[in-house]
Enzyme design. Structure first.
Site, PDB file in Angstrom:
ATOM      1  CG  ASN A  89      -4.203 -35.464  25.899  1.00 52.35           C
ATOM      2  OD1 ASN A  89      -4.610 -34.720  25.015  1.00 52.35           O
ATOM      3  ND2 ASN A  89      -2.966 -35.956  25.907  1.00 52.35           N
ATOM      4  CE1 TYR A 155      -7.840 -38.773  16.789  1.00 50.79           C
ATOM      5  CE2 TYR A 155      -9.451 -37.321  15.762  1.00 50.79           C
ATOM      6  CZ  TYR A 155      -8.395 -37.519  16.647  1.00 50.79           C
ATOM      7  OH  TYR A 155      -7.918 -36.461  17.375  1.00 50.79           O
ATOM      8  CE  LYS A 159     -10.139 -37.784  19.741  1.00 49.51           C
ATOM      9  NZ  LYS A 159      -9.622 -37.570  21.114  1.00 49.51           N
ATOM     10  CB  THR A 190       0.237 -33.559  18.123  1.00 47.16           C
ATOM     11  OG1 THR A 190      -0.873 -34.027  17.331  1.00 47.16           O
ATOM     12  CG2 THR A 190      -0.233 -32.408  18.998  1.00 47.16           C
TER      13      THR A 190
END
Length: 255
Positions: A89, A155, A159, A190
């Site tokens: 995670n 990112y 991913k 978050t």
């Protein structure tokens, strides 16, 4: 109690989705090892889990170092006797226009979000095979592994790689009874999303989802806990899109 007597390792488990997943798994009977680079909040999370009646342990881990990830897996086995679930995670984000992005920015994100997942998969799978465990490896992918958006070059690249690592891992590890799946959140409430808030883009991010709001970490945690359970046995090699419709539409269909 769908995870009773299961042992789970959660990287980036000190807060956000990781913490929510730790809480959910403990609620369902799992013993949890929380891994994070932030020792203070990581230990606070573990203290909360223990205070709630759960069994938990903290291990400070930098997922960009394979040796530390191996030590994390070994810590789980030494502490709780086995390893059934690995939730890769841990993740970071840097939001900059592509032409302002630097190689240093790119590698900082890819080292955590892509290499950290690979290291977690490799270390966990080796240990699960050694122990003869029918394990589950869950990777935190993202809607941004499927659709492009502005400002998050590293990112997006990482991913996208996680999506393929999930498919490839499932294929390679199936003969060892190890299942590999992914979860694909969109904009979750978050710390990573705070970068969009500072850039004045938070309302824009909310509008990209059908409820016109951020997803809460516990909502993703519920999906992760399901993926970790035996009830999700037929989910293998796929990324479950927990994205509130982000990837399904991009016309402004709601007022």
């Amino acid at each position: 109690m769908k995870l009773v007597n299961k042992v789970a390792v959660i990287t980036g488990g000190a807060d956000g989705i990781g913490k929510a997943a730790a809480i959910k798994m403990v609620e369902q009977g799992a013993k949890v090892v929380v891994a994070d680079v932030n020792e203070t909040i990581g230990q606070e999370t573990v203290n909360e889990l223990i205070a709630s009646g759960g069994e938990a342990s903290f291990k400070k881990t930098d997922v960009t170092e394979y040796k530390q990830v191996e030590e994390l897996v070994e810590h789980a086995v030494q502490t709780f006797g086995t390893l059934d679930i690995m939730f890769n995670n841990a993740g970071i984000g840097i939001n900059k226009p592509f032409l302002h992005h630097t190689p240093e920015d790119y590698h900082a994100v890819v080292n955590v979000n892509q290499h950290g997942v690979y290291y977690g998969m490799l270390a966990a799978a080796k240990k699960m095979k050694e122990l003869g465990v029918e394990g589950v490896i869950i990777n935190n992918a993202s809607v941004f592994g499927f659709v492009a958006t502005l400002g998050i070059t590293g990112y997006q690249a990482a991913k996208g790689a996680v999506v393929m690592l999930t498919k490839h891992g499932a294929l390679e590890l199936a003969p060892h009874n190890i299942r590999v799946v992914g979860v694909g959140p969109a904009a979750v409430n978050t710390n990573i999303v705070k970068g969009y808030e500072k850039a004045g883009l938070l309302d824009y991010m909310k509008r990209q989802q059908l409820t016109r709001d951020l997803i809460e970490p516990y909502e993703i945690a519920t999906v992760v806990a399901f993926l970790a359970s035996d009830e999700a046995r037929v989910l293998n090699g796929s990324v479950v899109m927990a994205d509130d419709g982000f990837a399904s539409f991009k016309s402004d269909i709601r007022p």
